[in-house]
Design an enzyme around this catalytic site. Structure first.
Site, PDB file in Angstrom:
ATOM      1  N   LYS A   1      -1.987  -1.708   7.427  1.00 35.49           N
ATOM      2  CA  LYS A   1      -3.366  -1.255   7.567  1.00 35.49           C
ATOM      3  C   LYS A   1      -4.088  -1.992   8.688  1.00 35.49           C
ATOM      4  CE  LYS A   1      -7.691  -0.772   4.995  1.00 35.49           C
ATOM      5  NZ  LYS A   1      -8.365  -0.999   3.702  1.00 35.49           N
TER       6      LYS A   1
ATOM      7  N   TYR B   1     -10.309 -12.076  -6.091  1.00 41.35           N
ATOM      8  CA  TYR B   1      -9.386 -12.213  -7.215  1.00 41.35           C
ATOM      9  C   TYR B   1      -9.412 -13.619  -7.821  1.00 41.35           C
ATOM     10  CZ  TYR B   1      -7.568  -7.919  -5.172  1.00 41.35           C
ATOM     11  OH  TYR B   1      -7.446  -6.654  -4.667  1.00 41.35           O
TER      12      TYR B   1
ATOM     13  N   TRP C   1      -3.214 -10.213   3.837  1.00 40.93           N
ATOM     14  CA  TRP C   1      -4.631 -10.162   4.204  1.00 40.93           C
ATOM     15  C   TRP C   1      -4.884 -11.095   5.382  1.00 40.93           C
ATOM     16  CZ3 TRP C   1      -3.790  -9.933  -1.254  1.00 40.93           C
ATOM     17  CH2 TRP C   1      -4.250  -8.746  -1.861  1.00 40.93           C
TER      18      TRP C   1
ATOM     19  N   HIS D   1      -4.182   3.044  -5.036  1.00 42.95           N
ATOM     20  CA  HIS D   1      -4.457   1.751  -4.395  1.00 42.95           C
ATOM     21  C   HIS D   1      -4.841   0.685  -5.416  1.00 42.95           C
ATOM     22  CE1 HIS D   1      -5.256  -0.771  -0.905  1.00 42.95           C
ATOM     23  NE2 HIS D   1      -6.375  -1.163  -1.499  1.00 42.95           N
TER      24      HIS D   1
ATOM     25  N   ARG E   1       0.835  -1.196   0.000  1.00 38.89           N
ATOM     26  CA  ARG E   1       0.000   0.000   0.000  1.00 38.89           C
ATOM     27  C   ARG E   1       0.873   1.250   0.000  1.00 38.89           C
ATOM     28  NH1 ARG E   1      -2.007  -3.719   3.723  1.00 38.89           N
ATOM     29  NH2 ARG E   1      -4.118  -4.496   3.291  1.00 38.89           N
TER      30      ARG E   1
ATOM     31  N   ARG F   1      -2.398  -2.055  -6.204  1.00 39.60           N
ATOM     32  CA  ARG F   1      -2.434  -3.286  -5.404  1.00 39.60           C
ATOM     33  C   ARG F   1      -3.407  -4.283  -6.025  1.00 39.60           C
ATOM     34  NH1 ARG F   1      -1.317  -5.377  -0.248  1.00 39.60           N
ATOM     35  NH2 ARG F   1      -3.053  -6.360   0.867  1.00 39.60           N
TER      36      ARG F   1
END
Length: 364
Positions: free
Chosen positions: A224, A319, A310, A284, A199, A287
């Site tokens: 994050k 995805y 994640w 973003h 990020r 990413r």
């Protein structure tokens, strides 16, 4: 009942405050020395009486004292203060205040949640916006139940359907075009993002003491979701980092010899996008591009989850649609060419059988 500070228990005035203060030992043995939050003596006495009654009920009957939404918000924000998204959390809590600001936590039920959803939809907010509000309410109430033990339960909060998932990523040709139109300092950020999936804040805050080019790894201490993680560096990422050596003693990526102290998506970013002919694209989304490229190249969802840091598989499943290798054989089952070939084989086999049969009859 008013006392001077340091005297017997009760409420008292302090010369440096306009409020009454409390100095008391509650029935559960807890010592309380705090502001009553009011300049009214009667209200301060009533508040102290409530504290004592709640403590008595909790100690002797196991009845938890009622806690307000505002109390929960104060503690919740204190815990979230170090997040980079803290300002967003603050903003959402302020927007929720008209609905929940006067309530106790045990008063928040399904009807209250419904009123928030309907109220925000009537304002014209999209499902995605309402879902962010609901996610904050759910996270706060879950913390109040599981970590603080302020409540025993809270209503089930289901997010709205119909949220449009953003599906924006670049082809390799578009990415190359964008990089060509970026200034060198910005191009370095874009190249590193496409190579690692990091990020923006993770890139601009990267320090040399957290990079090991020999081991091909970078370590992120601020992410994050608040969980430190390691980032494996491929050859593209290493090439970008080597180009930055000598620009700054501490930070890997800089602008004019200084660390980044402003948003990446400034006028330089928008100018590069326009020159490259790329529309509706955020930093973003690099990413998203990185993740989409990985799935198209055959990287599994589990591998991608670890690469991108994640916490849940749900975040990666979006995805999954880009990886179709495991369906290649299934896709061939209805090919027209395959069907025609099978038909030709069957026809040829039938003709051959008839020919053999006729030859056997004609033979002496």
């Amino acid at each position: 009942m008013a006392r001077n500070e340091g005297s017997r228990e009760g409420i008292y005035r302090r010369p440096d405050s306009g409020f009454w203060w409390i100095n008391a030992t509650l029935p559960n043995g807890k010592r309380v020395r705090q502001s009553a939050g009011t300049d009214s003596k009667e209200d301060a006495q009533a508040y102290l009486a409530k504290l004592k009654l709640d403590a008595y009920r909790e100690t002797h009957f196991g009845i938890k004292p009622q806690r307000s939404w505002q109390e929960a918000v104060i503690r919740y924000l204190e815990l979230k203060r170090n997040l980079r998204s803290f300002s967003d959390v603050q903003r959402i809590c302020r927007l929720l205040d008209p609905y929940l600001g006067s309530m106790m936590l045990n008063q928040i039920n399904g009807d209250v949640i419904w009123s928030i959803v309907q109220g925000e939809l009537k304002k014209g907010n999209k499902p995605a916006t309402v879902n962010r509000y609901m996610s904050t309410v759910r996270a706060l109430l879950r913390m109040a139940r599981d970590e603080w033990q302020w409540i025993d339960s809270f209503p089930k909060i289901k997010l709205l359907a119909g949220e449009v998932e953003r599906d924006r990523w670049l082809t390799h040709e578009e990415a190359d075009r964008l990089i060509r139109h970026c200034a060198p300092h910005l191009a370095a950020l874009v190249r590193y993002a496409l190579a690692t999936g990091c990020r923006a804040a993770e890139i601009t805050g990267l320090e040399w003491n957290r990079v090991d080019l020999d081991r091909r790894t970078a370590w992120l201490n601020q992410t994050k979701n608040g969980t430190p993680r390691g980032v494996p560096l491929n050859e593209d990422a290493i090439e970008v980092l080597r180009e930055q050596i000598g620009n700054h003693l501490r930070f890997c990526f800089t602008f004019r010899g200084e660390p980044w102290r402003w948003q990446i998506t400034n006028s330089g970013w928008h100018t590069a996008l326009e020159a490259a002919g790329i529309r509706d694209f955020r930093f973003h989304d690099l990413r998203h591009t990185w993740a989409s490229w990985h799935r198209q190249a055959g990287t599994s969802c589990d591998e991608l989850k670890e690469l991108g840091g994640w916490k849940s598989r749900e975040m990666v499943d979006r995805y999954a649609k880009y990886g179709t290798e495991h369906l290649a054989v299934a896709a061939t089952r209805i090919e027209r060419v395959r069907a025609e070939n099978v038909g030709n084989i069957v026809t040829f086999s039938s003709r051959s059988a008839k020919t053999k049969d006729l030859a056997s009859r004609l033979s002496p």
